[in-house]
Scaffold this active site. Structure first.
Site, PDB file in Angstrom:
ATOM      1  N   ILE A   1      62.178  44.133  47.001  1.00 48.69           N
ATOM      2  CA  ILE A   1      63.018  43.900  48.183  1.00 48.69           C
ATOM      3  C   ILE A   1      64.503  43.906  47.815  1.00 48.69           C
ATOM      4  O   ILE A   1      65.347  44.392  48.569  1.00 48.69           O
ATOM      5  CB  ILE A   1      62.628  42.585  48.914  1.00 48.69           C
ATOM      6  CG1 ILE A   1      63.304  42.507  50.292  1.00 48.69           C
ATOM      7  CG2 ILE A   1      62.954  41.360  48.093  1.00 48.69           C
ATOM      8  CD1 ILE A   1      62.786  43.492  51.297  1.00 48.69           C
TER       9      ILE A   1
ATOM     10  N   SER B   1      67.429  37.668  36.577  1.00 51.69           N
ATOM     11  CA  SER B   1      66.045  38.107  36.679  1.00 51.69           C
ATOM     12  C   SER B   1      65.424  38.124  35.288  1.00 51.69           C
ATOM     13  O   SER B   1      66.111  38.407  34.307  1.00 51.69           O
ATOM     14  CB  SER B   1      65.975  39.508  37.294  1.00 51.69           C
ATOM     15  OG  SER B   1      64.650  39.973  37.380  1.00 51.69           O
ATOM     16  N   ARG B   2      64.129  37.844  35.213  1.00 55.37           N
ATOM     17  CA  ARG B   2      63.447  37.893  33.920  1.00 55.37           C
ATOM     18  C   ARG B   2      63.381  39.309  33.380  1.00 55.37           C
ATOM     19  O   ARG B   2      63.386  39.521  32.176  1.00 55.37           O
ATOM     20  CB  ARG B   2      62.035  37.318  34.028  1.00 55.37           C
ATOM     21  CG  ARG B   2      61.995  35.807  34.144  1.00 55.37           C
ATOM     22  CD  ARG B   2      60.596  35.291  34.322  1.00 55.37           C
ATOM     23  NE  ARG B   2      59.963  35.818  35.530  1.00 55.37           N
ATOM     24  CZ  ARG B   2      58.782  35.431  35.981  1.00 55.37           C
ATOM     25  NH1 ARG B   2      58.102  34.510  35.336  1.00 55.37           N
ATOM     26  NH2 ARG B   2      58.279  35.945  37.083  1.00 55.37           N
TER      27      ARG B   2
ATOM     28  N   LYS C   1      63.318  35.671  53.573  1.00 54.02           N
ATOM     29  CA  LYS C   1      62.263  35.068  54.386  1.00 54.02           C
ATOM     30  C   LYS C   1      60.937  35.136  53.628  1.00 54.02           C
ATOM     31  O   LYS C   1      60.757  36.037  52.815  1.00 54.02           O
ATOM     32  CB  LYS C   1      62.181  35.743  55.750  1.00 54.02           C
ATOM     33  CG  LYS C   1      61.707  37.206  55.712  1.00 54.02           C
ATOM     34  CD  LYS C   1      60.212  37.325  55.756  1.00 54.02           C
ATOM     35  CE  LYS C   1      59.765  38.614  55.165  1.00 54.02           C
ATOM     36  NZ  LYS C   1      58.302  38.662  54.991  1.00 54.02           N
TER      37      LYS C   1
ATOM     38  N   ASP D   1      53.090  36.567  55.605  1.00 53.12           N
ATOM     39  CA  ASP D   1      54.383  37.006  55.057  1.00 53.12           C
ATOM     40  C   ASP D   1      54.987  38.112  55.927  1.00 53.12           C
ATOM     41  O   ASP D   1      56.148  38.000  56.338  1.00 53.12           O
ATOM     42  CB  ASP D   1      54.222  37.462  53.602  1.00 53.12           C
ATOM     43  CG  ASP D   1      55.525  37.981  53.019  1.00 53.12           C
ATOM     44  OD1 ASP D   1      56.360  37.159  52.607  1.00 53.12           O
ATOM     45  OD2 ASP D   1      55.719  39.212  52.985  1.00 53.12           O
TER      46      ASP D   1
END
Length: 309
Positions: free
Chosen positions: A18, A40-41, A94, A172
């Site tokens: 996303i 971020s990993r 969201k 979701d």
């Protein structure tokens, strides 16, 4: 909306699908924002300073005052809380959290810290939503039917978190429909019954049927192959109104209605976030999430075939 002429510095946390598809292009095209860092990993954005550890990032970059969280719902509360404690403005993808209580706790903390918290609902920014809302003001809604059917393998490929507790399953995408419903209806409705289909090997539903007051019903399904269905059909005392393609198209009595030029859902979200930060305000509407929580409470559980990616 940024500081005078200079844009707000923002960090994106969670560089997954996303973020790459929506957040990064929206930020890079906006005069309000400078994408100053990522956390971020594994994911990075070319040409943008990258961090792997959120605590180290907060300590290293106190000049970045806005954080946009694109993580799955399960870890999001901990990150949001740390950002708010560090007096950063926070934008939430969201759904804004795993539970209502989590988001309410973040609301209280943001108010205490004097920073902005924005629970974003991207589908409310779809091109036809505002026009549908304005047309419903002078009409009596007699019934609504929502059909939200898509292919989880296409939209969440291999993302097992959606089927883990807190991931919400088919809710979701379904919450996108409910975010539109709660935005456009002149009078609120509430859930009266639900049926939730759980794969025998998963912890969240893959399909759902929801019934609300006001003759409002919804069907969500994550097993739809081929064409995808994101439709809200509304019967009123003055004819039919429909939102198609997730709110991107508006029909009046079956005829496409012209819509003004539209920047896109995520550019509109980031414009709203810039406005909130400039005004020192928050925007946290939990109405869509309340319907999901009610469905989990009232829903009759049906076990269906196992699901694997």
């Amino acid at each position: 909306m940024a500081h005078g002429t200079s844009p707000y510095k923002i960090a994106l946390v969670g560089i997954g699908k996303i973020a790459r598809d929506q957040h990064v292009p929206a930020l890079q095209a906006s005069p309000d924002w400078e994408l100053a860092a990522t956390v971020s990993r594994s994911g990075t954005v070319e040409g943008v300073e990258a961090h792997r550890d959120f605590d180290a990032f907060l300590a290293a970059r106190p000049d970045i005052e806005v954080i946009s969280l694109c993580l799955p719902p399960q870890p999001r509360f901990a990150y949001a809380r740390k950002a708010l404690l560090a007096r950063r403005h926070v934008m939430l993808e969201k759904p804004p959290g795993q539970t209502l209580a989590e988001v309410q706790a973040l609301q209280r903390l943001a108010a205490k810290q004097g920073v902005t918290l924005y629970a974003s609902w991207h589908s409310r920014m779809a091109a036809g939503v505002a026009a549908a809302k304005s047309r419903l003001i002078e009409r009596v809604v007699q019934g609504v039917h929502i059909t939200w059917k898509e292919d989880v393998r296409k939209w969440h490929p291999g993302q097992d978190w959606v089927f883990e507790p807190g991931g919400m399953g088919v809710m979701d995408p379904g919450i996108n429909a409910l975010s539109i419903l709660t935005e456009i209806l002149p009078e609120p409705v509430h859930l009266v019954s639900a049926e939730l289909e759980f794969p025998e090997n998963r912890d969240t539903p893959i399909a759902a049927r929801l019934d609300f007051t006001g003759n409002v019903g919804a069907v969500f399904d994550w097993r739809q192959e081929g064409p995808q269905s994101w439709d809200i059909e509304i019967e009123t005392n003055k004819g039919a109104i429909a939102l198609r393609d997730g709110g991107a198209r508006l029909e009046i009595d079956g005829t496409p209605a012209p819509l003004p030029e539209h920047p896109g859902e995520y550019p509109a979200l980031y414009a709203r976030m810039a406005e909130l930060v400039a005004k020192g305000e928050s925007d946290v509407d939990l109405a869509p999430m309340i319907h999901i929580a009610d469905a989990m409470t009232l829903g009759r559980r049906v076990t269906v075939a196992p699901f694997n990616f």
